[in-house]
Design an enzyme around this catalytic site. Structure first.
Site, PDB file in Angstrom:
ATOM      1  N   VAL A 107      51.787  36.330  36.473  1.00 35.86           N
ATOM      2  CA  VAL A 107      52.669  36.091  37.514  1.00 35.86           C
ATOM      3  C   VAL A 107      54.224  36.206  37.609  1.00 35.86           C
ATOM      4  CG1 VAL A 107      53.361  33.986  39.108  1.00 35.86           C
ATOM      5  CG2 VAL A 107      50.940  34.364  38.137  1.00 35.86           C
ATOM      6  N   LYS A 165      54.823  40.225  23.522  1.00 34.99           N
ATOM      7  CA  LYS A 165      55.056  40.668  24.852  1.00 34.99           C
ATOM      8  C   LYS A 165      56.250  41.264  25.103  1.00 34.99           C
ATOM      9  CE  LYS A 165      53.633  37.426  27.809  1.00 34.99           C
ATOM     10  NZ  LYS A 165      53.410  36.188  28.534  1.00 34.99           N
ATOM     11  N   THR A 212      51.066  26.939  38.418  1.00 36.76           N
ATOM     12  CA  THR A 212      50.209  26.155  39.226  1.00 36.76           C
ATOM     13  C   THR A 212      50.105  24.760  38.609  1.00 36.76           C
ATOM     14  OG1 THR A 212      48.907  28.063  40.037  1.00 36.76           O
ATOM     15  CG2 THR A 212      47.736  25.910  39.938  1.00 36.76           C
ATOM     16  N   GLU A 218      51.745  30.888  44.162  1.00 37.09           N
ATOM     17  CA  GLU A 218      51.480  32.238  44.001  1.00 37.09           C
ATOM     18  C   GLU A 218      50.230  32.567  44.717  1.00 37.09           C
ATOM     19  OE1 GLU A 218      49.116  33.607  42.118  1.00 37.09           O
ATOM     20  OE2 GLU A 218      48.871  31.996  40.600  1.00 37.09           O
ATOM     21  N   GLU A 265      44.429  39.147  40.481  1.00 41.73           N
ATOM     22  CA  GLU A 265      44.298  40.054  39.469  1.00 41.73           C
ATOM     23  C   GLU A 265      43.869  41.461  39.661  1.00 41.73           C
ATOM     24  OE1 GLU A 265      43.809  38.315  35.355  1.00 41.73           O
ATOM     25  OE2 GLU A 265      43.428  36.545  36.339  1.00 41.73           O
ATOM     26  N   ASN A 319      42.158  28.074  45.898  1.00 44.80           N
ATOM     27  CA  ASN A 319      41.337  28.443  44.405  1.00 44.80           C
ATOM     28  C   ASN A 319      40.092  27.791  44.482  1.00 44.80           C
ATOM     29  OD1 ASN A 319      42.973  30.527  43.770  1.00 44.80           O
ATOM     30  ND2 ASN A 319      43.820  28.986  42.242  1.00 44.80           N
ATOM     31  N   GLY A 367      26.627  36.816  42.044  1.00 42.41           N
ATOM     32  CA  GLY A 367      27.049  37.441  40.917  1.00 42.41           C
ATOM     33  C   GLY A 367      26.457  36.484  39.771  1.00 42.41           C
ATOM     34  N   CYS A 378      42.460  31.143  36.947  1.00 42.48           N
ATOM     35  CA  CYS A 378      42.640  30.216  37.913  1.00 42.48           C
ATOM     36  C   CYS A 378      41.496  29.523  38.606  1.00 42.48           C
ATOM     37  CB  CYS A 378      43.172  31.104  39.143  1.00 42.48           C
ATOM     38  SG  CYS A 378      45.020  31.754  38.914  1.00 42.48           S
TER      39      CYS A 378
END
Length: 417
Positions: A10, A34, A121, A153, A157, A210, A262, A269
């Site tokens: 994010v 990173k 979040t 946000e 992904e 979400n 699925g 999230c």
């Protein structure tokens, strides 16, 4: 100028998105590995299109700093994009976010107005009930020394760059009009509808989004089990026809992805936010039975997959697992259904398991070194070695090479054929 604290999925997208709109952005993160990758122009995770944007703005509009003090002093707005992972009881771990905010405050003199934007979040009530008192405890006056905004946000992904640059809506949760107006001005260049609401409302909208998606996925999975148990039901055709309902008009392709069976939802999230909202509801003396059922269904569908395989495959046979990430076009293996399914098969005595994923194989191995399975270098190798193939992620490669895969007995749990 803008500072972004936390350069994960994010944070980096947010930083580069503002760079693309002409802003100077400073980025910082506490993870050395990173930062080293980003300085070299490489992403520490897979995200389509983002690496090119990184190299476009690196050392120009986008500057990675190890001195947070300098970045904060030069910036009017500080975005916090720090992880808030789920704890064992389902509540959100705010320790990383609180630490980042406390650390940032040490570099801000009183009466030097800055706006803190919480993009992490957090459960409804967090900004007003936890973060605001934290800032005040450090001697700052909200609205005078520090403005505070919650800006959730809505990035998918694998499509994060396009989602940020072309948002369908922007939500600004504000404590006061001054801070809300400043953030509103930043987003005017994005030409998207902007909604200014209360802090609690902004936080709630994120969870509303979400948990709905998590519910849709679990609904579809439950229906797939019902359909299979009834028998003589063409699951794929049934759902494809469902999506033709004219009431889905507007953006049917986007939402229909979630109302499709699925083997469970995963990623960062949906599991985390559904658990967090369940926990928050319980804290307010309410038991959210639908949301609890969503979590239970997410476990049940994986149990069903394992049972289906066990009932049709001998323990000494070779099984090929296709797909290790929780979704295609992403290398995210957090909470991926593949992990639980593979582990359950191993626990039931299946030792001859070979896995393949086009992108997320290294990430999966790094997080699951205890799993005694083999990894294939390509699809052809795995088809040559196994008798049964289990499809757990709907990668385009698996769709395109369906004729090759169908040479084996296929368990298509993503209904791609």
């Amino acid at each position: 100028m803008i500072t972004v604290v936390g350069l994960g999925f994010v944070g980096l997208t947010t930083a580069l998105g503002f760079c693309e709109k002409g802003f100077k952005v400073y980025g910082c993160d506490i993870e050395t590995n990173k930062i080293n990758k980003l300085i070299q122009g490489k992403l520490p995770f897979f995200e389509k299109d983002l690496e090119g944007v990184l190299n476009k703005h690196l050392n120009d509009k986008f500057e990675i700093v190890d001195d947070l003090k300098e970045a904060v002093e030069k910036s009017k707005v500080i975005f916090f994009c720090v992880g808030t992972p789920a704890m064992e009881d389902g509540s959100s771990d705010l320790s990383y976010l609180n630490a980042a905010i406390t650390n940032t405050l040490t570099y801000i003199p009183k009466k030097n107005y800055k706006v803190f934007v919480i993009k992490s979040t957090v459960p409804p009530g967090t900004t007003s009930q936890i973060i605001t008192p934290l800032i005040e405890k450090n001697g700052f006056i909200i609205g005078e020394d520090i403005g505070i905004v919650n800006n959730p946000e809505f990035l998918r992904e694998g499509y994060a760059w396009n989602d940020f640059i072309n948002p369908d809506r922007i939500v600004i949760g504000q404590n006061d009009d001054k801070s809300g107006t400043l953030i509103n001005m930043l987003y005017e260049k994005f030409n998207a509808p902007i909604y200014r609401v209360s802090l609690n409302t902004a936080e709630y909208i994120k969870y509303l989004s979400n948990t709905l998606l998590a519910t849709l996925i679990s609904f579809a999975n439950e229906q797939s089990i019902i359909g299979k148990l009834i028998g003589d039901i063409e699951i794929k055709k049934a759902f494809d026809i469902l999506h033709l309902d004219k009431r889905w008009e507007g953006n049917p392709a986007a939402i229909s992805n979630y109302v499709y069976p699925g083997c469970g939802f995963g990623g960062y999230c949906l599991p985390k936010d559904t658990l967090a909202l369940i926990r928050k509801a319980k804290e307010n003396s309410y038991s959210p039975n639908i949301l609890k059922s969503v979590i239970n269904m997410n476990k049940e569908i994986k149990d069903y997959v394992v049972k289906d395989i066990i009932n049709n495959v001998d323990r000494n046979e070779y099984i090929g697992i296709l797909g290790l990430s929780f979704k295609p076009n992403s290398d995210d293996v957090r909470e991926t259904p593949a992990r639980d399914i593979i582990e359950a098969l191993i626990n039931h005595g299946y030792k001859n398991i070979i896995a393949y994923d086009p992108i997320s194989q290294a990430a999966f191995l790094n997080n699951n070194r205890n799993l005694p399975i083999e990894y294939a270098l390509d699809l052809e190798y795995i088809v040559d070695r196994v008798s049964h193939i289990v499809i757990l992620t709907a990668w385009k490669e698996f769709i395109d090479k369906g004729e090759l895969i169908k040479k084996r007995n296929v368990f298509d749990y993503r209904y791609i054929y």
